[in-house]
Scaffold this motif. Structure first.
Motif, PDB file in Angstrom:
ATOM      1  N   PRO A 353       0.828  -1.222   0.000  1.00  0.00           N
ATOM      2  CA  PRO A 353       0.000   0.000   0.000  1.00  0.00           C
ATOM      3  C   PRO A 353       0.856   1.264   0.000  1.00  0.00           C
ATOM      4  CG  PRO A 353       0.048  -0.944   2.201  1.00  0.00           C
ATOM      5  CD  PRO A 353       0.802  -1.899   1.317  1.00  0.00           C
ATOM      6  N   VAL A 354       1.472   1.576  -1.150  1.00  0.00           N
ATOM      7  CA  VAL A 354       2.396   2.707  -1.237  1.00  0.00           C
ATOM      8  C   VAL A 354       1.678   4.027  -0.976  1.00  0.00           C
ATOM      9  CG1 VAL A 354       3.974   3.965  -2.752  1.00  0.00           C
ATOM     10  CG2 VAL A 354       3.921   1.460  -2.809  1.00  0.00           C
ATOM     11  N   ARG A 355       0.523   4.219  -1.602  1.00  0.00           N
ATOM     12  CA  ARG A 355      -0.194   5.484  -1.424  1.00  0.00           C
ATOM     13  C   ARG A 355      -0.603   5.690   0.029  1.00  0.00           C
ATOM     14  NH1 ARG A 355      -3.119   8.791  -4.871  1.00  0.00           N
ATOM     15  NH2 ARG A 355      -2.769   7.344  -6.582  1.00  0.00           N
ATOM     16  N   LEU A 356      -1.132   4.638   0.656  1.00  0.00           N
ATOM     17  CA  LEU A 356      -1.558   4.743   2.048  1.00  0.00           C
ATOM     18  C   LEU A 356      -0.378   5.043   2.965  1.00  0.00           C
ATOM     19  CD1 LEU A 356      -3.663   4.443   4.297  1.00  0.00           C
ATOM     20  CD2 LEU A 356      -3.261   1.968   4.231  1.00  0.00           C
ATOM     21  N   LEU A 357       0.741   4.336   2.750  1.00  0.00           N
ATOM     22  CA  LEU A 357       1.901   4.551   3.596  1.00  0.00           C
ATOM     23  C   LEU A 357       2.512   5.934   3.371  1.00  0.00           C
ATOM     24  CD1 LEU A 357       3.708   1.092   3.549  1.00  0.00           C
ATOM     25  CD2 LEU A 357       2.636   2.227   5.487  1.00  0.00           C
ATOM     26  N   SER A 358       2.462   6.431   2.138  1.00  0.00           N
ATOM     27  CA  SER A 358       2.993   7.770   1.874  1.00  0.00           C
ATOM     28  C   SER A 358       2.227   8.813   2.678  1.00  0.00           C
ATOM     29  CB  SER A 358       2.907   8.090   0.379  1.00  0.00           C
ATOM     30  OG  SER A 358       3.668   7.170  -0.381  1.00  0.00           O
ATOM     31  N   SER A 359       0.907   8.668   2.721  1.00  0.00           N
ATOM     32  CA  SER A 359       0.089   9.617   3.474  1.00  0.00           C
ATOM     33  C   SER A 359       0.310   9.485   4.974  1.00  0.00           C
ATOM     34  CB  SER A 359      -1.397   9.411   3.143  1.00  0.00           C
ATOM     35  OG  SER A 359      -1.643   9.608   1.762  1.00  0.00           O
ATOM     36  N   GLU A 360       0.409   8.228   5.446  1.00  0.00           N
ATOM     37  CA  GLU A 360       0.549   8.011   6.886  1.00  0.00           C
ATOM     38  C   GLU A 360       1.935   8.378   7.408  1.00  0.00           C
ATOM     39  OE1 GLU A 360      -1.675   7.284   8.979  1.00  0.00           O
ATOM     40  OE2 GLU A 360      -3.362   6.642   7.745  1.00  0.00           O
ATOM     41  N   LEU A 361       2.952   8.200   6.564  1.00  0.00           N
ATOM     42  CA  LEU A 361       4.319   8.452   7.014  1.00  0.00           C
ATOM     43  C   LEU A 361       4.737   9.910   6.863  1.00  0.00           C
ATOM     44  CD1 LEU A 361       6.197   5.312   5.640  1.00  0.00           C
ATOM     45  CD2 LEU A 361       5.681   5.844   8.021  1.00  0.00           C
ATOM     46  N   ARG A 362       4.010  10.687   6.084  1.00  0.00           N
ATOM     47  CA  ARG A 362       4.436  12.068   5.858  1.00  0.00           C
ATOM     48  C   ARG A 362       4.568  12.869   7.156  1.00  0.00           C
ATOM     49  NH1 ARG A 362       1.437  17.028   2.704  1.00  0.00           N
ATOM     50  NH2 ARG A 362       3.189  18.475   2.908  1.00  0.00           N
ATOM     51  N   PRO A 363       3.633  12.774   8.111  1.00  0.00           N
ATOM     52  CA  PRO A 363       3.850  13.510   9.362  1.00  0.00           C
ATOM     53  C   PRO A 363       4.746  12.777  10.362  1.00  0.00           C
ATOM     54  CG  PRO A 363       1.693  12.479   9.408  1.00  0.00           C
ATOM     55  CD  PRO A 363       2.267  12.181   8.064  1.00  0.00           C
ATOM     56  N   ARG A 364       4.962  11.471  10.168  1.00  0.00           N
ATOM     57  CA  ARG A 364       5.665  10.675  11.178  1.00  0.00           C
ATOM     58  C   ARG A 364       7.138  10.462  10.865  1.00  0.00           C
ATOM     59  NH1 ARG A 364       0.474   8.311  10.697  1.00  0.00           N
ATOM     60  NH2 ARG A 364      -0.604   8.046  12.715  1.00  0.00           N
ATOM     61  N   LEU A 365       7.492  10.374   9.584  1.00  0.00           N
ATOM     62  CA  LEU A 365       8.859   9.990   9.220  1.00  0.00           C
ATOM     63  C   LEU A 365       9.871  11.128   9.330  1.00  0.00           C
ATOM     64  CD1 LEU A 365      10.349   7.469   8.370  1.00  0.00           C
ATOM     65  CD2 LEU A 365       9.959   8.072   5.979  1.00  0.00           C
ATOM     66  N   PRO A 366       9.572  12.369   8.880  1.00  0.00           N
ATOM     67  CA  PRO A 366      10.600  13.428   8.946  1.00  0.00           C
ATOM     68  C   PRO A 366      11.213  13.638  10.321  1.00  0.00           C
ATOM     69  CG  PRO A 366       8.822  14.127   7.510  1.00  0.00           C
ATOM     70  CD  PRO A 366       8.382  12.833   8.129  1.00  0.00           C
ATOM     71  N   PRO A 367      10.455  13.635  11.435  1.00  0.00           N
ATOM     72  CA  PRO A 367      11.133  13.796  12.734  1.00  0.00           C
ATOM     73  C   PRO A 367      12.149  12.703  13.033  1.00  0.00           C
ATOM     74  CG  PRO A 367       8.764  14.158  12.964  1.00  0.00           C
ATOM     75  CD  PRO A 367       8.987  13.604  11.601  1.00  0.00           C
ATOM     76  N   LEU A 368      11.915  11.494  12.515  1.00  0.00           N
ATOM     77  CA  LEU A 368      12.842  10.392  12.784  1.00  0.00           C
ATOM     78  C   LEU A 368      14.142  10.535  11.999  1.00  0.00           C
ATOM     79  CD1 LEU A 368      10.347   7.377  12.822  1.00  0.00           C
ATOM     80  CD2 LEU A 368      11.296   8.618  14.769  1.00  0.00           C
ATOM     81  N   LEU A 369      14.135  11.330  10.919  1.00  0.00           N
ATOM     82  CA  LEU A 369      15.370  11.549  10.166  1.00  0.00           C
ATOM     83  C   LEU A 369      16.391  12.321  10.993  1.00  0.00           C
ATOM     84  CD1 LEU A 369      13.889  12.562   6.680  1.00  0.00           C
ATOM     85  CD2 LEU A 369      14.436  10.281   7.531  1.00  0.00           C
ATOM     86  N   ASP A 370      15.920  13.053  11.993  1.00  0.00           N
ATOM     87  CA  ASP A 370      16.808  13.823  12.873  1.00  0.00           C
ATOM     88  C   ASP A 370      16.810  13.273  14.292  1.00  0.00           C
ATOM     89  OD1 ASP A 370      17.589  15.677  10.900  1.00  0.00           O
ATOM     90  OD2 ASP A 370      15.717  16.779  11.147  1.00  0.00           O
ATOM     91  N   ASP A 371      16.400  12.029  14.467  1.00  0.00           N
ATOM     92  CA  ASP A 371      16.348  11.431  15.791  1.00  0.00           C
ATOM     93  C   ASP A 371      17.746  11.355  16.387  1.00  0.00           C
ATOM     94  OD1 ASP A 371      14.164   9.674  17.444  1.00  0.00           O
ATOM     95  OD2 ASP A 371      16.181   8.902  17.742  1.00  0.00           O
ATOM     96  N   ALA A 372      17.815  11.492  17.711  1.00  0.00           N
ATOM     97  CA  ALA A 372      19.117  11.466  18.384  1.00  0.00           C
ATOM     98  C   ALA A 372      19.772  10.091  18.355  1.00  0.00           C
ATOM     99  CB  ALA A 372      18.949  11.930  19.835  1.00  0.00           C
ATOM    100  N   ARG A 373      19.000   9.041  18.094  1.00  0.00           N
ATOM    101  CA  ARG A 373      19.533   7.681  18.092  1.00  0.00           C
ATOM    102  C   ARG A 373      20.026   7.326  16.696  1.00  0.00           C
ATOM    103  NH1 ARG A 373      13.949   5.797  20.730  1.00  0.00           N
ATOM    104  NH2 ARG A 373      13.343   7.316  19.136  1.00  0.00           N
ATOM    105  N   ASP A 374      21.293   6.926  16.595  1.00  0.00           N
ATOM    106  CA  ASP A 374      21.897   6.647  15.289  1.00  0.00           C
ATOM    107  C   ASP A 374      21.145   5.582  14.516  1.00  0.00           C
ATOM    108  OD1 ASP A 374      23.773   8.470  16.042  1.00  0.00           O
ATOM    109  OD2 ASP A 374      25.401   7.032  16.341  1.00  0.00           O
ATOM    110  N   SER A 375      20.791   4.492  15.184  1.00  0.00           N
ATOM    111  CA  SER A 375      20.133   3.386  14.492  1.00  0.00           C
ATOM    112  C   SER A 375      18.763   3.795  13.972  1.00  0.00           C
ATOM    113  CB  SER A 375      19.995   2.187  15.430  1.00  0.00           C
ATOM    114  OG  SER A 375      19.207   2.524  16.567  1.00  0.00           O
ATOM    115  N   VAL A 376      18.060   4.642  14.725  1.00  0.00           N
ATOM    116  CA  VAL A 376      16.736   5.092  14.277  1.00  0.00           C
ATOM    117  C   VAL A 376      16.870   5.989  13.054  1.00  0.00           C
ATOM    118  CG1 VAL A 376      14.726   6.480  14.924  1.00  0.00           C
ATOM    119  CG2 VAL A 376      15.698   4.851  16.551  1.00  0.00           C
TER     120      VAL A 376
END
Length: 637
Positions: A353-376
């Motif tokens: 479900p690419v379209r569904l995940l794109s919509s759901e991840l848009r507000p959730r994924l960007p903060p994790l790109l700058d997460d303090a944990r290296d593995s995350v």
């Protein structure tokens, strides 16, 4: 043999005397000259002068038990000799193992090594005593000294397992072995003796044995062991699965967690998972998701991912997706990592479900790109790359609106994370940028790889020039109504509107605790300002940039100070050319083509303004990743 040493009172400490008796017993069993047996084959240590009240070490001159020094009667029958051998070895093994606790450091080590040699040579003669010996060893091992004595004692258990794997396993099943090296060596021997050498090898390659004995990584080791057994020892899985079920409700918390981890790992096996109804398994895993303990929620999330994704198609999405998305906001690194991994596996399935995940991840994924944990950070960047790869067909056609917005929202973090102190995060950013370049046809792959591995302001300048303009201008022969879809035209006109976002995002990295990131952010602001049209930015934004760049003049890193000074000059030059925004107007495709032929249309769609001088930065002192390291090659000699 009346039950061996476990039914007797313990006698004098074991040392050199017991070792000598043991050695003579082994010699006799192996066919060398042997004295006749006494009524009780156990050496009577109390009868020996100087042995009852003192502990002998391995290096002392031993006293020999009388039964080992009496001459053997001539012509004993073979049956009598075999019967004595069986009893002597079993009784001697039980006695010596039981006395190891009192032998001291050196005595324990020497005793266990000698006894294990005896068991390896004649272990098949202990069928009736194996379980008693295993239980006795388990009761002694925890009290032995850490290190070589304990490892030597466990060799006895390993030797037993070579010839009596089934009996040893039966003796171990009711026990909860402590996660130490108390237990790993014995487990290796059991698996090897059972013909599961590949399980041992896989665990060694994955670092599973090391994790298994770690206080904080034990459950990870259990999960790796379960995965290895699913792959290479499936003949044991049904019995293990059935034995695990009652232990999932064990009152012992540590044992319950271990059982839950093994249960979770075994769900990767389809035949094993079929032993229970899927509804029952789902109900159990959903209950774990609601547990207040993060470790239980983590195991439940892993199990849910295995159950939903291990059959080649996505199932139970209604249960799986909310659990995965909810776990992205957890504070426990294991939960976030498990959710990111499961989402990536979900995207790799057919008809994901690419379209569904794109919509759901848009507000959730960007903060994790700058997460303090290296593995995350590394996992979140990799998930974005996988999402772009799966949706690249729609992106090329101008579709995938939510995914396109997610990519543009993540572009600055990806460019700056090329300088991340975490190697995994930096390499993951490079891989994801390559996927974005391929899907959106930027034509910037060479520049992005150069920025990732070399200090090249020229390459970064080309990247900024492309991204802050109206996209890559289409060739003139494509600017025809029949060949330029409206969706592609809207794509070409989208990027300038993102310039304020690009600058604001980059501004946030000026306060990064990582020196390389602060310098990279200052340099990126300079090139963005250089290539940006004045109509795309506001005076307030430029004032804010000048203020933050000015604060970097006191940065402890000289390279950061220098880069901030150069970029502040570019922001000031942009501010001087600031003028009221142009009135937007619609241009026909024929007019666009005509202006492009005349060369009077810039990438911004406005008349060319006076050129600003290109910023010049000093070389970066920060070490960059080399392509030689990436491919595991040595530099040219």
């Amino acid at each position: 043999m009346a039950g061996g040493v476990w039914g007797r009172g313990r006698v004098a400490p074991v040392g050199g005397l017991t070792l000598t008796a043991l050695a003579e017993g082994i010699q006799g069993i192996q066919g060398q000259p042997l004295g006749s047996p006494s009524e009780d084959p156990q050496p009577d240590l109390a009868a020996e002068p100087g042995c009852a009240g003192a502990t002998h070490t391995a290096g002392s001159v031993p006293c020999s038990p009388p039964s080992a020094q009496e001459p053997a009667p001539e012509g004993p029958s073979q049956a009598t000799q075999s019967s004595w051998e069986d009893g002597a070895l079993a009784d001697l093994a039980l006695y010596t193992a039981g006395c190891m606790e009192e032998a001291g450091y050196a005595g324990t080590q020497e005793t266990a090594l000698t006894l294990s040699s005896a068991l390896e040579a004649q272990g098949e003669r202990l069928e009736n005593q194996v379980q008693a010996l295993v239980c006795g060893l388990l009761s002694q091992v925890p009290s032995l000294a850490e290190g070589r004595p304990r490892r030597a004692a466990l060799r006895v258990l390993s030797a037993l397992a070579l010839d009596h794997a089934r009996d040893v396993v039966c003796a171990l099943l009711p026990c909860s072995l402590p996660p130490d090296r108390c237990a790993v060596e014995a487990l290796k021997a059991l698996l090897t003796g059972d013909g599961s050498r590949m399980v041992v090898t896989c665990m060694e390659q994955a670092g599973g044995w090391r994790r298994l004995v770690g206080a904080h990584t034990h459950l990870e080791g259990v999960l790796l062991l379960a995965s290895a057994m699913v792959a290479h020892a499936d003949h044991h899985l049904r019995g293990l699965f059935a034995d695990l079920l009652p232990r999932l409700r064990s009152p012992d918390y540590a044992q319950r967690l271990t059982a839950m981890a093994f249960f979770t790992g075994l769900l990767q096996s389809r035949p094993t998972a079929r032993l229970l109804r899927e509804e029952a398994i789902l109900e159990r895993l959903r209950a774990w998701q609601g547990d207040p303990e993060p470790t239980v929620r983590w195991l439940g999330l892993l199990g849910l991912g295995h159950l939903a994704l291990n059959r080649g198609k996505v199932r139970h999405v209604g249960t799986l997706l909310p659990a995965l998305l909810g776990a992205l906001g957890e504070g426990d690194t294991r939960l976030v990592g498990a959710a990111l991994g499961a989402l990536r596996r979900l995207l790799l399935r057919p008809r994901a479900p690419v379209r569904l995940l794109s919509s759901e991840l848009r507000p959730r994924l960007p903060p994790l790109l700058d997460d303090a944990r290296d593995s995350v950070r590394a996992s979140a960047v990799g998930l974005l790359g996988t999402l772009v790869r799966r949706g690249r067909g729609g992106l090329r056609l101008g579709l995938r609106g939510p995914l396109r917005k997610l990519v543009l929202q993540s572009l600055v973090p990806l460019l700056l994370r090329l300088h991340d102190s975490s190697r995994d995060a930096a390499e993951s950013s490079e891989w994801t940028l390559a996927r974005c370049d391929q899907a959106l046809r930027w034509g910037l792959l060479e520049e992005m790889v150069t920025v990732a591995h070399y200090d090249s302001p020229e390459a970064l300048s080309r990247v900024c020039h492309r991204l802050v303009s109206q996209g890559t201008p289409a060739p003139v022969h494509l600017l025809q109504p029949l060949l330029l879809p409206q969706a592609l035209l809207s794509q070409v006109q989208q990027y300038p509107s993102c310039v304020p976002t690009f600058l604001s995002q980059t501004q946030g990295y000026l306060r990064s605790p990582q020196g390389p990131l602060r310098r990279a952010a200052a340099v990126l602001i300079g090139f963005l300002a250089h290539h940006t049209s004045p109509s795309c930015v506001s005076q307030d934004l430029l004032d804010s940039l000048m203020q933050d760049l000015g604060q970097l003049q006191s940065d402890p890193e000289p390279a950061v100070v220098s880069a901030a000074h150069v970029s502040a000059q570019q922001v000031a030059l942009l501010a001087r050319t600031l003028e009221p925004p142009h009135t937007s107007r619609l241009l026909s495709l024929h007019l666009l083509a005509r202006l492009a032929r005349l060369g009077t249309l810039t990438h911004q769609g406005h008349s060319a303004s006076p050129a600003r001088p290109l910023p010049v930065y000093t070389d970066s002192p920060f070490q960059r990743r080399s392509l030689a390291d990436r491919w595991g090659c040595l530099g040219a000699s």
